[in-house]
Design an enzyme around this catalytic site. Structure first.
Site, PDB file in Angstrom:
ATOM      1  N   LYS A 150      -9.361   2.574  -2.033  1.00  0.00           N
ATOM      2  CA  LYS A 150      -9.582   1.956  -0.725  1.00  0.00           C
ATOM      3  C   LYS A 150     -10.996   2.253  -0.229  1.00  0.00           C
ATOM      4  O   LYS A 150     -11.390   3.415  -0.106  1.00  0.00           O
ATOM      5  CB  LYS A 150      -8.533   2.450   0.268  1.00  0.00           C
ATOM      6  CG  LYS A 150      -8.483   1.681   1.583  1.00  0.00           C
ATOM      7  CD  LYS A 150      -7.261   2.112   2.403  1.00  0.00           C
ATOM      8  CE  LYS A 150      -7.102   1.314   3.677  1.00  0.00           C
ATOM      9  NZ  LYS A 150      -5.879   1.704   4.428  1.00  0.00           N
ATOM     10  N   CYS A 185      -5.517  -3.143   2.474  1.00  0.00           N
ATOM     11  CA  CYS A 185      -5.329  -3.195   3.920  1.00  0.00           C
ATOM     12  C   CYS A 185      -6.633  -3.312   4.703  1.00  0.00           C
ATOM     13  O   CYS A 185      -7.196  -4.393   4.824  1.00  0.00           O
ATOM     14  CB  CYS A 185      -4.506  -1.993   4.386  1.00  0.00           C
ATOM     15  SG  CYS A 185      -3.647  -2.285   5.957  1.00  0.00           S
ATOM     16  N   GLU A 222       0.837  -1.196   0.000  1.00  0.00           N
ATOM     17  CA  GLU A 222       0.000   0.000   0.000  1.00  0.00           C
ATOM     18  C   GLU A 222       0.879   1.257   0.000  1.00  0.00           C
ATOM     19  O   GLU A 222       1.878   1.350   0.721  1.00  0.00           O
ATOM     20  CB  GLU A 222      -0.873  -0.030   1.256  1.00  0.00           C
ATOM     21  CG  GLU A 222      -1.744   1.175   1.476  1.00  0.00           C
ATOM     22  CD  GLU A 222      -2.538   1.081   2.779  1.00  0.00           C
ATOM     23  OE1 GLU A 222      -3.423   1.929   2.981  1.00  0.00           O
ATOM     24  OE2 GLU A 222      -2.276   0.153   3.579  1.00  0.00           O
TER      25      GLU A 222
END
Length: 535
Positions: A112, A148, A40
């Site tokens: 994200k 994540c 990331e």
């Protein structure tokens, strides 16, 4: 699965666009995979924090992305798919994106979906959230993307199930804490079962301020972890290489996290020399060993600063430790400076000074000398206060807390002893007397920590219960006793002003002092209130 997948477990540092660029290109050139997965925000490093508020930072990041896409098109193996993570400005919003590119062209872009905003995370301060997982096809395989914290969200799991992918790719910058690898693998295994697909999880390594990143990159197939890269190790490897590295023991994880934190903090500071005050006690002994592991020993200086209360044993053991590590040491007798300062104060006040002021003056003199040595050498001071001392305020503001980075900030006294035993497991590096003697600050005659504090067993138990596990003091008092719990909670409350001014240090637990501990400095509430009612 027929796809050849490479896990790019690399260290990507905040703002090091050139260094991150080179690592990404090197990773691409080193593999024969179909798909290279990188961490990331690998382009700019994680977490960039308020740098994200500056258009200049975003612009430089985009320039680096454009350059990477072109360089990969020119130099990387043909038809290699690569994931690039970076902050993207789009329609007046900023997104944390994973961009899949191949042969210089965009294939897919995932924004994200779920932004963590608890503990050490503050992503809603900077980013807008995407709404669904991105997908693309690679060699007839349907691949879904996540970043994540997406993995930790039930909605994301449900969306993945509905998409019916053969593979889910999760790019991460997931900080280390004790037990986190099991948490990650529980989640990836659960998603594998729910969606009936394979999962690839790639995490960065290295240190960034308080954060330490341990890697733990792995591949799950048929609801089992089939492949795991070594933790705390930079490596680019393919899942076909059949590697299942063991998860180290808890104390080894702590040791390696501290080494990584020191190494990358000092490297990013661009300082070549670091100074550690070496007292002959266990905290400074463990710190010196960690620093010696993290850095070249010729770049480390140990400083012995004895006073009239320093025992010969402390001096001898400190010298022996430095010799065992082949570290140069300096000896500066603080007593003349202390005597001169006390005489000046007494002359000014027309009376003697209090015992506690005299004790703290010694510690502050040591802090002054260490900082002056570091200033002269354009170096850094690494401090040695442990978490138990920070909790109880058993440290001197501008004395043993004076420095740039506190190596043991999230390490309890009990774990300091465990670290010493770990360091000595193959041969005696830390002299045994340092480990076996009762802890003492040696700021007055025959002083012991136990003169002032509850036992460290009780302090560390209450630290874990009340600070780390958010347990009520009243419940903790049933185990540790009302008197000790009352003492601990009073000290915890009144010493917040010290912790707020203390150096940063590596985070090892879910609730470290620092970003994950946000208590008011001045307030009228005390944890001890409910206990005082029981007295």
């Amino acid at each position: 699965m027929d796809l050849k997948i490479a896990l790019g477990q690399i260290a990507c540092h905040v703002g090091d666009f050139e260094g991150n660029h080179d690592k990404i290109i090197q990773a691409a050139l080193s593999t024969s995979a179909d798909l290279l997965i990188l961490p990331e925000l690998c382009v700019c490093g994680y977490p960039p924090e308020d740098l994200l508020a500056y258009d200049q930072f975003i612009a430089v990041c985009q320039q680096s992305v454009d350059r990477l896409i072109q360089t990969l098109a020119d130099q990387a193996p043909k038809d290699l798919y690569v994931t690039l993570g970076y902050p993207e400005a789009h329609q007046g919003k900023l997104f944390n994106v994973m961009h899949v590119i191949c042969n210089g062209k965009s294939v897919a872009k995932h924004r994200k979906n779920h932004l963590p905003n608890y503990g050490v995370f503050d992503e809603k301060r900077y980013f807008s959230a995407g709404c669904e997982p991105a997908v693309f096809n690679l060699k007839d395989q349907r691949v879904a993307l996540g970043i994540c914290h997406d993995l930790w969200n039930e909605q994301f799991h449900n969306q993945i199930v509905d998409l019916h992918p053969q593979l889910v790719v999760i790019a991460n910058a997931s900080p280390f804490y004790l037990g986190v690898q099991q948490d990650r693998e529980n989640l990836t295994t659960a998603l594998s079962v729910e969606a009936g697909c394979d999962i690839v999880y790639v995490n960065r390594v290295g240190g960034q301020d308080e954060h330490v990143f341990d890697g733990g990159s792995h591949y799950v197939s048929n609801a089992q972890v089939k492949y795991r890269l070594p933790m705390f190790t930079e490596q680019v490897a393919m899942t076909s290489e059949a590697m299942l590295a063991k998860i180290p023991t808890e104390i080894e994880l702590i040791y390696r996290a501290l080494v990584a934190g020191v190494k990358d903090y000092v490297a990013a500071s661009k300082c070549k020399i670091v100074f550690v005050g070496l007292s002959g006690g266990i905290d400074s002994a463990v710190v010196l060993c960690i620093v010696a592991e993290a850095l070249k020993v010729q770049n480390v200086r140990a400083v012995l600063m004895p006073s009239r209360y320093t025992s010969q044993m402390s001096n001898d053991d400190a010298k022996k430790l430095a010799d065992n590590l082949s570290i140069e040491y300096l000896i500066v007798d603080i007593q003349p400076s202390v005597d001169t300062t006390i005489a000046s104060l007494c002359d000014t006040m027309k009376r003697g000074i209090a015992d506690i002021a005299m004790e703290n003056l010694q510690s502050r003199m040591r802090g002054l000398l260490l900082m002056s040595l570091a200033n002269d050498a354009q170096g850094l001071v690494l401090t040695t206060s442990n978490k138990s001392e920070l909790a109880t305020g058993y440290s001197t503001l501008y004395g043993d807390t004076a420095g740039a980075f506190d190596v043991l900030k999230d390490v309890s006294k009990s774990r300091v002893y465990e670290l010493a035993e770990f360091i000595n497991q193959n041969k005696e590096i830390i002299p045994e007397r340092i480990i076996s003697r009762p802890p003492t600050a040696e700021l007055r005659e025959a002083q012991l920590d136990s003169d002032t504090l509850p036992s460290y067993d009780h302090i560390d138990g209450m630290l874990e219960a009340i600070v780390e596990n958010l347990q009520s003091p009243r419940l903790a008092s049933a185990k540790f006793g009302l008197s000790d719990t009352l003492t601990f909670t009073k000290l915890l409350t009144i010493n917040e002003f010290k912790r707020r001014q203390a150096p940063i240090g590596p985070t090892l637990t879910k609730r470290a002092f620092g970003k994950n501990w946000r208590m008011p400095v001045a307030n009228y509430f005390s944890f001890s209130h409910s206990l005082e009612d029981d007295c």
